[in-house]
Write a protein that holds these residues in place. Structure first.
Motif, short mmCIF file in Angstrom:
data_model
loop_
_atom_site.label_atom_id
_atom_site.label_comp_id
_atom_site.label_asym_id
_atom_site.label_seq_id
_atom_site.Cartn_x
_atom_site.Cartn_y
_atom_site.Cartn_z
N LYS A 257 0.80 -1.23 0.00
CA LYS A 257 0.00 0.00 0.00
C LYS A 257 0.84 1.29 0.00
O LYS A 257 0.29 2.38 -0.04
CB LYS A 257 -0.92 0.01 1.22
N THR A 258 2.15 1.16 0.04
CA THR A 258 3.02 2.35 0.05
C THR A 258 2.84 3.12 -1.25
O THR A 258 2.79 2.54 -2.32
CB THR A 258 4.49 1.92 0.21
N ASP A 259 2.78 4.44 -1.13
CA ASP A 259 2.67 5.31 -2.32
C ASP A 259 4.07 5.56 -2.88
O ASP A 259 4.62 6.65 -2.75
CB ASP A 259 1.98 6.62 -1.94
N PHE A 260 4.63 4.53 -3.51
CA PHE A 260 5.97 4.67 -4.07
C PHE A 260 6.01 5.76 -5.13
O PHE A 260 6.97 6.53 -5.20
CB PHE A 260 6.44 3.33 -4.68
N GLU A 261 4.98 5.84 -5.95
CA GLU A 261 4.93 6.84 -7.01
C GLU A 261 4.94 8.26 -6.44
O GLU A 261 5.50 9.18 -7.02
CB GLU A 261 3.70 6.63 -7.89
N GLY A 262 4.34 8.42 -5.26
CA GLY A 262 4.31 9.72 -4.59
C GLY A 262 5.58 10.04 -3.84
O GLY A 262 5.69 11.08 -3.19
N GLY A 263 6.58 9.13 -3.90
CA GLY A 263 7.86 9.38 -3.25
C GLY A 263 7.99 8.83 -1.85
O GLY A 263 8.99 9.06 -1.18
N ASN A 264 6.98 8.10 -1.39
CA ASN A 264 7.04 7.54 -0.04
C ASN A 264 7.81 6.23 -0.03
O ASN A 264 7.76 5.47 -1.00
CB ASN A 264 5.63 7.29 0.49
N ILE A 265 8.50 6.00 1.06
CA ILE A 265 9.15 4.70 1.27
C ILE A 265 8.73 4.19 2.64
O ILE A 265 8.53 4.98 3.56
CB ILE A 265 10.69 4.77 1.14
N PRO A 266 8.62 2.89 2.79
CA PRO A 266 8.26 2.34 4.11
C PRO A 266 9.37 2.61 5.13
O PRO A 266 10.56 2.58 4.79
CB PRO A 266 8.12 0.84 3.86
N PRO A 267 8.99 2.84 6.39
CA PRO A 267 10.01 3.08 7.41
C PRO A 267 10.97 1.91 7.59
O PRO A 267 12.12 2.11 7.96
CB PRO A 267 9.21 3.36 8.69
N TYR A 268 10.52 0.69 7.29
CA TYR A 268 11.43 -0.46 7.44
C TYR A 268 12.54 -0.42 6.40
O TYR A 268 13.65 -0.87 6.66
CB TYR A 268 10.70 -1.80 7.44
N TYR A 269 12.29 0.15 5.22
CA TYR A 269 13.37 0.35 4.25
C TYR A 269 14.29 1.47 4.72
O TYR A 269 15.52 1.39 4.58
CB TYR A 269 12.83 0.71 2.87
N TYR A 270 13.70 2.55 5.23
CA TYR A 270 14.48 3.70 5.67
C TYR A 270 15.50 3.31 6.74
O TYR A 270 16.68 3.65 6.64
CB TYR A 270 13.55 4.80 6.20
N TRP A 271 15.04 2.59 7.78
CA TRP A 271 15.94 2.25 8.89
C TRP A 271 17.03 1.28 8.46
O TRP A 271 18.16 1.33 8.97
CB TRP A 271 15.16 1.74 10.10
N GLN A 272 16.74 0.41 7.52
CA GLN A 272 17.78 -0.47 6.99
C GLN A 272 18.87 0.37 6.31
O GLN A 272 20.06 0.15 6.53
CB GLN A 272 17.19 -1.47 6.01
N CYS A 273 18.45 1.34 5.52
CA CYS A 273 19.43 2.22 4.85
C CYS A 273 20.20 3.06 5.85
O CYS A 273 21.42 3.26 5.69
CB CYS A 273 18.72 3.09 3.82
N MET A 274 19.55 3.56 6.90
CA MET A 274 20.26 4.32 7.94
C MET A 274 21.32 3.45 8.62
O MET A 274 22.42 3.91 8.92
CB MET A 274 19.29 4.85 9.00
N HIS A 275 20.98 2.19 8.85
CA HIS A 275 21.95 1.27 9.45
C HIS A 275 23.19 1.15 8.55
O HIS A 275 24.32 1.21 9.03
CB HIS A 275 21.31 -0.11 9.68
N TYR A 276 22.96 0.99 7.26
CA TYR A 276 24.09 0.87 6.33
C TYR A 276 24.91 2.15 6.28
O TYR A 276 26.13 2.10 6.19
CB TYR A 276 23.59 0.50 4.93
N LEU A 277 24.25 3.30 6.35
CA LEU A 277 24.97 4.57 6.41
C LEU A 277 25.82 4.64 7.68
O LEU A 277 26.97 5.11 7.64
CB LEU A 277 24.00 5.75 6.34
N ALA A 278 25.26 4.18 8.80
CA ALA A 278 26.01 4.19 10.06
C ALA A 278 27.24 3.30 9.98
O ALA A 278 28.33 3.71 10.38
CB ALA A 278 25.10 3.72 11.21
N VAL A 279 27.08 2.08 9.46
CA VAL A 279 28.19 1.13 9.42
C VAL A 279 29.28 1.57 8.45
O VAL A 279 30.46 1.51 8.76
CB VAL A 279 27.69 -0.29 9.05
N THR A 280 28.87 2.02 7.27
CA THR A 280 29.85 2.33 6.22
C THR A 280 30.47 3.70 6.31
O THR A 280 31.54 3.94 5.75
CB THR A 280 29.20 2.22 4.83
N GLY A 281 29.79 4.65 6.97
CA GLY A 281 30.26 6.02 7.01
C GLY A 281 29.96 6.78 5.72
O GLY A 281 30.39 7.93 5.56
N MET A 282 29.25 6.16 4.80
CA MET A 282 28.92 6.82 3.53
C MET A 282 27.95 7.97 3.74
O MET A 282 27.33 8.09 4.80
CB MET A 282 28.37 5.80 2.53
#
Length: 182
Positions: A124-149
């Motif tokens: 039900k996520t409005d991907f076309e409207g630019g929304n992303i699920p919070p579970y995707y967001y926090w996974q990406c934040m974790h990768y940013l934290a680990v990698t320093g990117m």
């Protein structure tokens, strides 16, 4: 800060890879720890890491997502003109060794990575409207934290109805909160 290349995964079996992931907190654990996962909780992550739960059976959705990852990465590269590559490694945060990352791709020439996702057309996520699920967001934040990117790209094939990609910039406040919760 740069992540440590902790384990080469290029020749690992699925069972060996799952065992290595149990040694710390990975990106797919982050949404549960942040209370953003519809599939897991902080307690279930703890129970899994402690070996109290049986090995997770690979579902059709999990298998499909893994197999289609290459297509998602290729489409992202074609749409954006960015070059992506596999690392074939479990990365480890240099300061917090329990923070691990199995990233899908590294973006060549940028301080960035790529997370490849597939989801049902019934999501039900409005991907076309630019929304992303919070579970995707926090996974990406974790990768940013680990990698320093500095940024993470997210590319999603939604059923056979759409292909979307997004830029998620590094957010130091969210990273601090994530590390504290993890």
């Amino acid at each position: 800060m740069e992540a440590k290349r902790a384990i080469d995964t290029s020749k690992m079996s699925r069972e060996e890879w799952l065992a290595a992931r149990r040694a710390g907190i990975g990106g797919s654990d982050a949404p549960a720890i942040m209370g953003a996962s519809p599939w897991a909780t902080p307690l279930s992550v703890y129970a899994d890491k402690m070996g109290f739960l049986p090995e997770t059976e690979e579902t059709v959705a999990m298998r499909f997502g893994h197999d289609v990852e290459e297509i998602v990465a290729r489409w992202f590269a074609q749409d954006t003109g960015k070059k992506v590559r596999r690392l074939n490694a479990i990365l480890q945060h240099p300061e917090y060794p329990w923070m691990l990352a199995n990233i899908d791709r590294k973006i060549q020439g940028e301080s960035a990575g790529l997370e490849c996702k597939t989801t049902s057309a019934f999501n039900k996520t409005d991907f076309e409207g630019g929304n992303i699920p919070p579970y995707y967001y926090w996974q990406c934040m974790h990768y940013l934290a680990v990698t320093g990117m500095q940024r993470w790209y997210l590319a999603v094939i939604c059923g056979n109805t759409g292909f979307y990609h997004y830029l998620i910039p590094r957010n130091e406040e969210h990273i601090r909160l994530l590390i504290e919760c993890e």
